[in-house]
Design a protein around this motif. Structure first.
Motif, PDB file in Angstrom:
ATOM      1  N   VAL A  89       0.853  -1.190   0.000  1.00  0.00           N
ATOM      2  CA  VAL A  89       0.000   0.000   0.000  1.00  0.00           C
ATOM      3  C   VAL A  89       0.891   1.243   0.000  1.00  0.00           C
ATOM      4  CG1 VAL A  89      -1.880  -1.171   1.216  1.00  0.00           C
ATOM      5  CG2 VAL A  89      -0.128   0.041   2.530  1.00  0.00           C
ATOM      6  N   PRO A  90       0.377   2.369  -0.461  1.00  0.00           N
ATOM      7  CA  PRO A  90       1.172   3.608  -0.418  1.00  0.00           C
ATOM      8  C   PRO A  90       1.266   4.167   0.997  1.00  0.00           C
ATOM      9  CG  PRO A  90      -1.003   4.037  -1.313  1.00  0.00           C
ATOM     10  CD  PRO A  90      -0.903   2.553  -1.158  1.00  0.00           C
ATOM     11  N   GLY A  91       2.316   4.934   1.261  1.00  0.00           N
ATOM     12  CA  GLY A  91       2.452   5.588   2.555  1.00  0.00           C
ATOM     13  C   GLY A  91       1.315   6.578   2.792  1.00  0.00           C
ATOM     14  N   GLY A  92       0.836   6.606   4.039  1.00  0.00           N
ATOM     15  CA  GLY A  92      -0.286   7.481   4.360  1.00  0.00           C
ATOM     16  C   GLY A  92      -1.620   6.786   4.319  1.00  0.00           C
ATOM     17  N   THR A  93      -1.620   5.439   4.242  1.00  0.00           N
ATOM     18  CA  THR A  93      -2.862   4.673   4.158  1.00  0.00           C
ATOM     19  C   THR A  93      -3.398   4.385   5.553  1.00  0.00           C
ATOM     20  OG1 THR A  93      -2.163   3.628   2.096  1.00  0.00           O
ATOM     21  CG2 THR A  93      -3.925   2.555   3.331  1.00  0.00           C
ATOM     22  N   ILE A  94      -4.675   4.696   5.752  1.00  0.00           N
ATOM     23  CA  ILE A  94      -5.375   4.380   7.001  1.00  0.00           C
ATOM     24  C   ILE A  94      -6.307   3.205   6.736  1.00  0.00           C
ATOM     25  CG2 ILE A  94      -7.055   5.206   8.692  1.00  0.00           C
ATOM     26  CD1 ILE A  94      -5.916   7.966   8.410  1.00  0.00           C
ATOM     27  N   VAL A  95      -6.243   2.191   7.606  1.00  0.00           N
ATOM     28  CA  VAL A  95      -7.051   0.988   7.455  1.00  0.00           C
ATOM     29  C   VAL A  95      -8.159   1.010   8.511  1.00  0.00           C
ATOM     30  CG1 VAL A  95      -7.022  -1.521   7.308  1.00  0.00           C
ATOM     31  CG2 VAL A  95      -4.970  -0.229   6.704  1.00  0.00           C
ATOM     32  N   LYS A  96      -9.413   0.908   8.043  1.00  0.00           N
ATOM     33  CA  LYS A  96     -10.565   0.919   8.947  1.00  0.00           C
ATOM     34  C   LYS A  96     -11.380  -0.355   8.771  1.00  0.00           C
ATOM     35  CE  LYS A  96     -11.259   5.960   9.076  1.00  0.00           C
ATOM     36  NZ  LYS A  96     -12.235   7.045   8.821  1.00  0.00           N
ATOM     37  N   ASP A  97     -11.970  -0.814   9.874  1.00  0.00           N
ATOM     38  CA  ASP A  97     -12.896  -1.943   9.820  1.00  0.00           C
ATOM     39  C   ASP A  97     -14.227  -1.446   9.264  1.00  0.00           C
ATOM     40  OD1 ASP A  97     -14.960  -3.886  10.636  1.00  0.00           O
ATOM     41  OD2 ASP A  97     -13.343  -4.854  11.722  1.00  0.00           O
ATOM     42  N   LEU A 155      -6.494   6.895   1.768  1.00  0.00           N
ATOM     43  CA  LEU A 155      -5.169   7.448   1.550  1.00  0.00           C
ATOM     44  C   LEU A 155      -5.162   8.927   1.905  1.00  0.00           C
ATOM     45  CD1 LEU A 155      -2.273   7.265   0.486  1.00  0.00           C
ATOM     46  CD2 LEU A 155      -3.172   7.749  -1.791  1.00  0.00           C
ATOM     47  N   ARG A 156      -4.224   9.304   2.763  1.00  0.00           N
ATOM     48  CA  ARG A 156      -4.017  10.709   3.096  1.00  0.00           C
ATOM     49  C   ARG A 156      -2.576  11.049   2.723  1.00  0.00           C
ATOM     50  NH1 ARG A 156      -7.190  11.108   8.956  1.00  0.00           N
ATOM     51  NH2 ARG A 156      -9.192  10.342   8.170  1.00  0.00           N
ATOM     52  N   LEU A 157      -2.459  11.904   1.743  1.00  0.00           N
ATOM     53  CA  LEU A 157      -1.142  12.194   1.181  1.00  0.00           C
ATOM     54  C   LEU A 157      -0.167  12.685   2.243  1.00  0.00           C
ATOM     55  CD1 LEU A 157      -2.160  13.959  -2.136  1.00  0.00           C
ATOM     56  CD2 LEU A 157      -1.439  11.599  -1.822  1.00  0.00           C
ATOM     57  N   LEU A 231     -10.260  16.994   1.601  1.00  0.00           N
ATOM     58  CA  LEU A 231      -9.638  17.724   2.702  1.00  0.00           C
ATOM     59  C   LEU A 231      -8.817  16.822   3.609  1.00  0.00           C
ATOM     60  CD1 LEU A 231     -11.865  20.574   4.172  1.00  0.00           C
ATOM     61  CD2 LEU A 231      -9.522  20.674   3.355  1.00  0.00           C
ATOM     62  N   ARG A 232      -9.082  15.503   3.552  1.00  0.00           N
ATOM     63  CA  ARG A 232      -8.302  14.591   4.394  1.00  0.00           C
ATOM     64  C   ARG A 232      -6.813  14.656   4.065  1.00  0.00           C
ATOM     65  NH1 ARG A 232     -10.300  10.998   0.510  1.00  0.00           N
ATOM     66  NH2 ARG A 232     -12.291  10.948   1.605  1.00  0.00           N
ATOM     67  N   HIS A 233      -6.497  15.109   2.840  1.00  0.00           N
ATOM     68  CA  HIS A 233      -5.103  15.117   2.417  1.00  0.00           C
ATOM     69  C   HIS A 233      -4.288  16.240   3.055  1.00  0.00           C
ATOM     70  CE1 HIS A 233      -5.857  11.930  -0.394  1.00  0.00           C
ATOM     71  NE2 HIS A 233      -6.821  12.612  -0.964  1.00  0.00           N
ATOM     72  N   VAL A 234      -4.927  17.206   3.706  1.00  0.00           N
ATOM     73  CA  VAL A 234      -4.168  18.250   4.396  1.00  0.00           C
ATOM     74  C   VAL A 234      -4.055  17.963   5.886  1.00  0.00           C
ATOM     75  CG1 VAL A 234      -4.798  20.008   2.714  1.00  0.00           C
ATOM     76  CG2 VAL A 234      -6.184  19.740   4.775  1.00  0.00           C
ATOM     77  N   GLU A 235      -4.637  16.846   6.343  1.00  0.00           N
ATOM     78  CA  GLU A 235      -4.607  16.541   7.772  1.00  0.00           C
ATOM     79  C   GLU A 235      -3.197  16.237   8.256  1.00  0.00           C
ATOM     80  OE1 GLU A 235      -7.410  13.635   9.006  1.00  0.00           O
ATOM     81  OE2 GLU A 235      -9.086  14.567   7.965  1.00  0.00           O
ATOM     82  N   ARG A 236      -2.334  15.736   7.379  1.00  0.00           N
ATOM     83  CA  ARG A 236      -0.978  15.379   7.782  1.00  0.00           C
ATOM     84  C   ARG A 236       0.012  16.518   7.577  1.00  0.00           C
ATOM     85  NH1 ARG A 236      -0.845   9.795   8.488  1.00  0.00           N
ATOM     86  NH2 ARG A 236      -2.346   8.589   7.308  1.00  0.00           N
ATOM     87  N   THR A 237      -0.431  17.625   6.997  1.00  0.00           N
ATOM     88  CA  THR A 237       0.490  18.722   6.715  1.00  0.00           C
ATOM     89  C   THR A 237       0.846  19.479   7.987  1.00  0.00           C
ATOM     90  OG1 THR A 237      -1.352  20.201   6.217  1.00  0.00           O
ATOM     91  CG2 THR A 237      -0.382  19.013   4.375  1.00  0.00           C
TER      92      THR A 237
END
Length: 431
Positions: A89-97, A155-157, A231-237
């Motif tokens: 998987v790419p880096g930044g992947t969140i796995v949810k049930d 995926l969150r970049l 917008l999830r992609h700016v959560e890690r910035t």
């Protein structure tokens, strides 16, 4: 195609079945039981691959199944354990049930691994069930079923800096000028439909990653425009560059536009509004831009006070004016800002968790009068029972009696001769 959300089904491997066998060799009298154990089933493991950028591969393969362990053999030989199934998987992947919505894990750094589903253990051979009372047992366990789950990948970049702003404020143009990225640029709203990444490299050797997020508009929290989809992609910035159009062509009130974006941001995630922001007035090459910037500063000072004024770096992506100071300052701010991903979470709240024991089984009656037994523990025991041998069935009957199944059936009203079903196996209740 950019894919950042997908649902997949995973199944770990079953354990191999234990063997019912007896040692029969020349010159070895009374050899006794010699059935070996089954091998362990393979786990399903997610691993970060730095070469992947999206979840595109999962659009074409949504089912992943690990291999099962080999069965046990004669002469006490244990079956081969299966190899783990590694899913990249790419880096930044969140796995949810998918069922519970709980986060199973967050895979960030290259090489990070996460076991999503564990393989079943191998069943025991009849050598384990020998006793003075029964020295030659025909009892062996089937392999334990592997875990099966439905999970959602998000995926969150992994970017250091995020670009925010209304559509057509110049986010894609800025990204194309300061990096080697080639985003789509046109004279209409929502030109950017997917996030774009670019690497900024400064002359002093410092570098950082910028993420261009599709534009927000008022009402995005209610799904207007593209909503909050990206917008999830700016959560890690660490830092947000808030671009504001000063040309006066698209927006007559830049300060009001700035406030609207922050309001929508706080509705999505209140923590994001606390993230360090650098205000970037754009299109400063336009005739009315300087006057609009002056009014913007006055309104900002009136709103927050002279001592709490945020960083403001006006630029023109067309003439490249102000770009170098903006990038240098952004790099300085990044060095002084802690990583939001790995920052320790400190809480003074105490939480009490109440343990709720799951019922080992349930008793219900079908329309045709058949009694149906279900439950995770009971079904697991049945799947590990070798129904080809009477001794194994007798052992399973003792296990059910010990769990209280017989008493529960009598309490529910079962009568002698009634049919009882577990999964696809039906038997007759006998007092």
């Amino acid at each position: 195609m950019f894919v950042d959300q997908v649902k997949i089904n995973i199944k770990a491997g079953n354990g191999g079945n234990g063997a019912v066998a007896f040692r029969r060799e020349k010159f070895v009298p009374n050899g006794g039981p010699a059935g070996g154990d089954g091998g362990r089933g393979g786990d399903v493991v997610f691993k970060v691959d730095s070469g992947l950028r999206t979840l595109m591969d999962f659009r074409y393969q949504r089912k992943f199944k690990a291999a099962s362990g080999s069965n046990g053999m004669n002469k006490q030989m244990t079956g081969r354990s299966a190899e783990n199934l590694v899913v990249r998987v790419p880096g930044g992947t969140i796995v949810k049930d998918t069922e519970t919505g709980k986060v199973i894990g967050d895979l960030v750094d290259n090489g990070d691994t996460l076991v999503i589903a564990k393989g079943g253990r191998g069943g025991r051979g009849n050598i384990h069930f020998a006793s003075p009372k029964n020295p030659a047992p025909e009892i062996a366990e089937n392999g334990e079923p592997g875990q099966e789950k439905s999970v959602q990948l998000e995926l969150r970049l992994l970017a250091d800096v995020g670009l925010l702003g209304f559509p057509s404020v110049g986010k894609s143009t800025l990204l194309s000028v300061v990096t080697s990225a080639k985003p789509k640029i046109a004279e209409y709203h929502f030109t950017t439909l997917v996030p774009n990444l670019g690497m900024v490299q400064l002359d002093d050797g410092r570098d950082f990653v910028i993420a261009d997020i599709p534009g927000l508009i008022e009402g995005a929290s209610q799904g207007v425009g593209l909503g909050f989809e990206f917008l999830r992609h700016v959560e890690r910035t660490k830092v947000l560059l808030h671009l504001v159009d000063m040309s006066g062509v698209e927006e007559s009130n830049p300060f009001e536009s700035y406030q609207k974006i922050n309001q929508e941001l706080s509705k999505y995630d209140p923590d994001l509004i606390k993230r360090r922001q650098i205000i970037v007035p754009t299109k400063m090459d336009m005739p009315d831009a300087e006057e609009n910037l002056k009014k913007f500063r006055e309104k900002m000072q009136k709103a927050v006070g002279a001592n709490d004024m945020p960083d403001i770096f006006p630029i023109s992506s067309v003439t490249h004016k102000g770009l170098q100071p903006l990038m240098q300052h952004t790099a300085d701010v990044l060095e002084a800002t802690p990583d939001p991903i790995k920052a320790p979470v400190v809480s003074d709240q105490s939480v009490t968790y109440a343990y709720e024991a799951k019922k080992p089984f349930t008793v219900e009656q079908d329309e045709d009068g058949t009694w149906v037994l279900s439950g995770e523990k009971l079904e697991r025991l049945f799947k590990m029972t070798n129904t080809e041998h009477d001794d194994s069935l007798i052992r399973f009957a003792r296990q059910m009696r010990g769990m209280g199944v017989d008493d529960a059936l009598r309490k529910a009203g079962v009568k002698n001769g009634d049919s009882v079903r577990i999964l696809d196996f039906t038997f007759e209740f006998v007092e």
